[in-house]
Enzyme design. Structure first.
Site, PDB file in Angstrom:
ATOM      1  N   HIS A 295       0.861  -1.188   0.000  1.00  0.00           N
ATOM      2  CA  HIS A 295       0.000   0.000   0.000  1.00  0.00           C
ATOM      3  C   HIS A 295       0.884   1.220   0.000  1.00  0.00           C
ATOM      4  O   HIS A 295       1.929   1.229   0.644  1.00  0.00           O
ATOM      5  CB  HIS A 295      -0.907   0.001   1.243  1.00  0.00           C
ATOM      6  CG  HIS A 295      -2.068   0.917   1.100  1.00  0.00           C
ATOM      7  ND1 HIS A 295      -1.969   2.260   1.360  1.00  0.00           N
ATOM      8  CD2 HIS A 295      -3.335   0.684   0.686  1.00  0.00           C
ATOM      9  CE1 HIS A 295      -3.142   2.817   1.118  1.00  0.00           C
ATOM     10  NE2 HIS A 295      -3.984   1.889   0.703  1.00  0.00           N
TER      11      HIS A 295
ATOM     12  N   ASP B 214      -8.000  -5.025  -0.066  1.00  0.00           N
ATOM     13  CA  ASP B 214      -8.502  -5.778  -1.206  1.00  0.00           C
ATOM     14  C   ASP B 214      -8.174  -7.265  -1.133  1.00  0.00           C
ATOM     15  O   ASP B 214      -8.796  -8.069  -1.813  1.00  0.00           O
ATOM     16  CB  ASP B 214      -7.928  -5.200  -2.511  1.00  0.00           C
ATOM     17  CG  ASP B 214      -8.574  -3.871  -2.837  1.00  0.00           C
ATOM     18  OD1 ASP B 214      -9.779  -3.758  -2.601  1.00  0.00           O
ATOM     19  OD2 ASP B 214      -7.873  -2.963  -3.303  1.00  0.00           O
TER      20      ASP B 214
HETATM   21  N1  ACO Z   1       4.174  -7.740  -4.981  1.00  0.00           N
HETATM   22  C1  ACO Z   1       5.525  -7.741  -5.134  1.00  0.00           C
HETATM   23  N2  ACO Z   1       6.322  -6.678  -4.939  1.00  0.00           N
HETATM   24  C2  ACO Z   1       5.719  -5.520  -4.585  1.00  0.00           C
HETATM   25  C3  ACO Z   1       4.329  -5.417  -4.418  1.00  0.00           C
HETATM   26  C4  ACO Z   1       3.547  -6.599  -4.621  1.00  0.00           C
HETATM   27  N3  ACO Z   1       2.227  -6.566  -4.455  1.00  0.00           N
HETATM   28  N4  ACO Z   1       3.994  -4.169  -4.068  1.00  0.00           N
HETATM   29  C5  ACO Z   1       5.144  -3.476  -4.030  1.00  0.00           C
HETATM   30  N5  ACO Z   1       6.200  -4.291  -4.333  1.00  0.00           N
HETATM   31  C6  ACO Z   1       7.615  -3.942  -4.323  1.00  0.00           C
HETATM   32  C7  ACO Z   1       7.996  -3.089  -5.527  1.00  0.00           C
HETATM   33  O1  ACO Z   1       8.449  -3.911  -6.591  1.00  0.00           O
HETATM   34  C8  ACO Z   1       9.083  -2.222  -4.969  1.00  0.00           C
HETATM   35  O2  ACO Z   1      10.257  -3.026  -4.848  1.00  0.00           O
HETATM   36  P1  ACO Z   1      11.735  -2.340  -5.051  1.00  0.00           P
HETATM   37  O3  ACO Z   1      11.850  -1.341  -3.930  1.00  0.00           O
HETATM   38  O4  ACO Z   1      12.661  -3.483  -4.963  1.00  0.00           O
HETATM   39  O5  ACO Z   1      11.698  -1.697  -6.400  1.00  0.00           O
HETATM   40  C9  ACO Z   1       8.621  -1.933  -3.536  1.00  0.00           C
HETATM   41  O6  ACO Z   1       7.810  -3.074  -3.168  1.00  0.00           O
HETATM   42  C10 ACO Z   1       7.811  -0.644  -3.387  1.00  0.00           C
HETATM   43  O7  ACO Z   1       6.710  -0.711  -4.301  1.00  0.00           O
HETATM   44  P2  ACO Z   1       6.142   0.525  -5.112  1.00  0.00           P
HETATM   45  O8  ACO Z   1       5.446   0.003  -6.320  1.00  0.00           O
HETATM   46  O9  ACO Z   1       7.235   1.539  -5.309  1.00  0.00           O
HETATM   47  O10 ACO Z   1       5.110   1.116  -4.081  1.00  0.00           O
HETATM   48  P3  ACO Z   1       3.924   2.079  -4.421  1.00  0.00           P
HETATM   49  O11 ACO Z   1       3.602   2.790  -3.162  1.00  0.00           O
HETATM   50  O12 ACO Z   1       4.236   2.904  -5.631  1.00  0.00           O
HETATM   51  O13 ACO Z   1       2.713   1.085  -4.842  1.00  0.00           O
HETATM   52  C11 ACO Z   1       0.871  -0.387  -4.699  1.00  0.00           C
HETATM   53  C12 ACO Z   1       1.718   0.682  -3.979  1.00  0.00           C
HETATM   54  C13 ACO Z   1       0.431   0.127  -6.071  1.00  0.00           C
HETATM   55  C14 ACO Z   1      -0.377  -0.657  -3.863  1.00  0.00           C
HETATM   56  C15 ACO Z   1       1.719  -1.668  -4.861  1.00  0.00           C
HETATM   57  O14 ACO Z   1       2.093  -2.173  -3.573  1.00  0.00           O
HETATM   58  C16 ACO Z   1       1.005  -2.750  -5.649  1.00  0.00           C
HETATM   59  O15 ACO Z   1       1.086  -2.768  -6.879  1.00  0.00           O
HETATM   60  N6  ACO Z   1       0.267  -3.706  -4.969  1.00  0.00           N
HETATM   61  C17 ACO Z   1      -0.513  -4.703  -5.656  1.00  0.00           C
HETATM   62  C18 ACO Z   1      -1.836  -4.115  -6.134  1.00  0.00           C
HETATM   63  C19 ACO Z   1      -2.795  -3.849  -5.005  1.00  0.00           C
HETATM   64  O16 ACO Z   1      -3.027  -4.697  -4.134  1.00  0.00           O
HETATM   65  N7  ACO Z   1      -3.408  -2.644  -5.042  1.00  0.00           N
HETATM   66  C20 ACO Z   1      -4.420  -2.245  -4.058  1.00  0.00           C
HETATM   67  C21 ACO Z   1      -3.932  -1.171  -3.166  1.00  0.00           C
HETATM   68  S1  ACO Z   1      -5.124  -0.801  -1.940  1.00  0.00           S
HETATM   69  C22 ACO Z   1      -6.247   0.192  -2.742  1.00  0.00           C
HETATM   70  O17 ACO Z   1      -5.998   0.873  -3.690  1.00  0.00           O
HETATM   71  C23 ACO Z   1      -7.558   0.150  -2.201  1.00  0.00           C
END
Ligand code: ACO
Length: 428
Positions: free
Chosen positions: A307, A364
């Site tokens: 998140h 979610d």
């Molecule tokens: N699975 C694997 N790796 C992940 C995930 C995941 N679900 N989420 C984040 N990471 C990793 C990224 O690859 C990144 O790794 P790095 O530092 O080695 O490059 C690190 O964790 C940080 O992730 P970001 O994408 O930079 O974080 P951001 O805050 O931009 O994204 C998000 C947040 C979009 C929710 C992301 O965690 C994600 O894509 N999750 C899966 C989709 C999801 O469940 N979305 C619902 C969110 S809740 C809502 O909107 C109601």
């Protein structure tokens, strides 16, 4: 706390005001920085940028706190109802009994939609995703209520648009599902409360009686409360930006529905179940999928994990997890997908990749499981999220308009070609 901050650039120091919120959040106000220095700040994805001062929702991602208008999500989820919470979020205070009854009454008297909306619905192929249908039907309200386009309407007129939206969104949502099924639409039943009426329009058929299961209606009402607002997330920020151009409430909410649709935002609840089904079809080897999620050369992400704001736990996920256990037990649902979900969750919570990046199950992850147990079809999950988020979008739009906020218009750092001469076709 100091009430100013300094930025030094090209040997010159600029003093910028510092503001503090009611929960001690501190921000540097850079609004006039460019006019003083010619320099902008850049922050793709707005990771560290506040776009507004808001009095609606407070959240602390480190401590896992979420409050609507000062009331904790835990207390509201346990003691309140979705319409009471909607009133609180939109108007700022908990309603007394008379006000709440009036609010509910108004909503149940606007659930019917114009018959011509059925013609619009008929134009959609049954393969249409219900989020696209929902967004289109919300926009269509601008055609049926053209007076809503006036940005300078009185607060009573705005209130009527708000009531119409709250009343009609469940009708649109259920009808989007009926369109997909190729079934006749069910008209609202105003004797029923908000969630029960929605469930009847979703699952009822004109050819047989439909009894709403109170366990299902109660669980759904609680889910809607948990989704009701979440400060400046992607869809809410969209609603505020679209509304900042003085586009109508209906147009702004329709844009919010589209922003919510994506799998990185509200669409994650659908993506979670699709992912779990994929893992099940592949033999249920969670370790293999965990490895894929960690592999930077593989686009797969563990849906429902991580998140932008919560870096400790998502308080909504905690409540939903318990609700999911209760509902599954009460309804006697035995779902093999659940074992895969539990396995993934356990592995992720002890895996250094997820622990170091503070990736925890988000709202979610569990909401998909509970919607499935309630019999809601997968492609309707994000629509359920939209139903829940509606009061938040409305409140945020209203606050933005009442504050007279300027049009949302970010700047950019241009990195393209410098000026060059046009090259004629023969010389390319
Ligand atoms: N699975 C694997 N790796 C992940 C995930 C995941 N679900 N989420 C984040 N990471 C990793 C990224 O690859 C990144 O790794 P790095 O530092 O080695 O490059 C690190 O964790 C940080 O992730 P970001 O994408 O930079 O974080 P951001 O805050 O931009 O994204 C998000 C947040 C979009 C929710 C992301 O965690 C994600 O894509 N999750 C899966 C989709 C999801 O469940 N979305 C619902 C969110 S809740 C809502 O909107 C109601």
């Amino acid at each position: 706390m100091s009430n100013s901050a300094e930025i030094k650039i090209n040997g010159k120091t600029y003093e910028l005001p510092v503001i503090e919120g009611s929960e001690g959040e501190v921000a540097i106000d850079i609004g006039k920085f460019r006019s003083q220095s010619g320099v902008i700040t850049i922050d793709p994805g707005f990771k560290n940028t506040g776009s507004t001062k808001s009095a609606i929702t407070f959240l602390d991602g480190e401590k896992g706190i979420l409050r609507y208008r000062g009331y904790t999500i835990e207390e509201l989820a346990e003691k309140s109802s979705f319409l009471e919470v909607s009133y609180l979020i939109i108007y700022g205070e908990l309603p007394d009994q008379k006000t709440l009854e009036h609010f509910k009454n108004e909503i149940s008297h606007h659930t019917l939609v114009h018959e011509d909306i059925k013609k619009i619905l008929d134009g959609f192929p049954s393969a249409a995703h219900p989020m696209g249908v929902l967004s289109s039907l919300v926009t269509s309200l601008t055609a049926f209520y053209p007076e809503s386009l006036d940005p300078n309407r009185s607060s009573d007129e705005v209130d009527l648009s708000i009531i119409r939206l709250l009343a009609k969104l469940p009708t649109f949502a259920a009808w989007a599902f009926k369109n997909e099924m190729g079934h006749p639409v069910m008209y609202p039943d105003n004797k029923l409360d908000y969630t029960a009426n929605f469930l009847k329009m979703m699952f009822g058929l004109p050819v047989e009686d439909y009894e709403v299961d109170p366990v299902v209606a109660k669980a759904l009402d609680q889910l809607l409360i948990l989704h009701a607002d979440h400060e400046q997330n992607c869809s809410t920020a969209t609603v505020r930006v679209v509304g900042s151009s003085h586009a109508s409430l209906y147009a702004s909410i329709s844009a919010g529905v589209c922003a919510l649709w994506g799998p990185l935002h509200g669409g994650a609840n659908q993506a979670v179940i699709e992912m779990l089904e994929q893992i099940q079809a592949d033999g249920g080897d969670t370790a293999k999928w965990m490895a894929k999620a960690k592999d930077k050369n593989d686009p797969f992400r563990l849906m429902g994990f991580g998140h932008r704001v919560y870096k400790n736990f998502d308080p909504r996920a905690k409540i939903i997890k318990k609700a999911a256990d209760d509902v599954l037990a009460k309804l006697g649902v035995n779902d093999p997908i659940l074992d895969i979900a539990k396995g993934l969750e356990e592995e992720a919570l002890r895996d250094p990749y997820f622990v170091e990046r503070k990736l925890y199950p988000n709202v979610d992850f569990y909401s998909g499981i509970i919607y499935r147990a309630l019999g809601i079809p997968t492609e309707m999950f994000t629509v359920m999220f939209a139903l829940g988020r509606l009061p938040g979008w409305i409140a945020q739009w209203k606050e933005m308009r009442e504050n007279g906020e300027p049009i949302g218009r970010p700047r950019q750092v241009y990195v393209g070609s410098n000026e060059r001469n046009y090259v004629s076709m023969d010389n390319r």
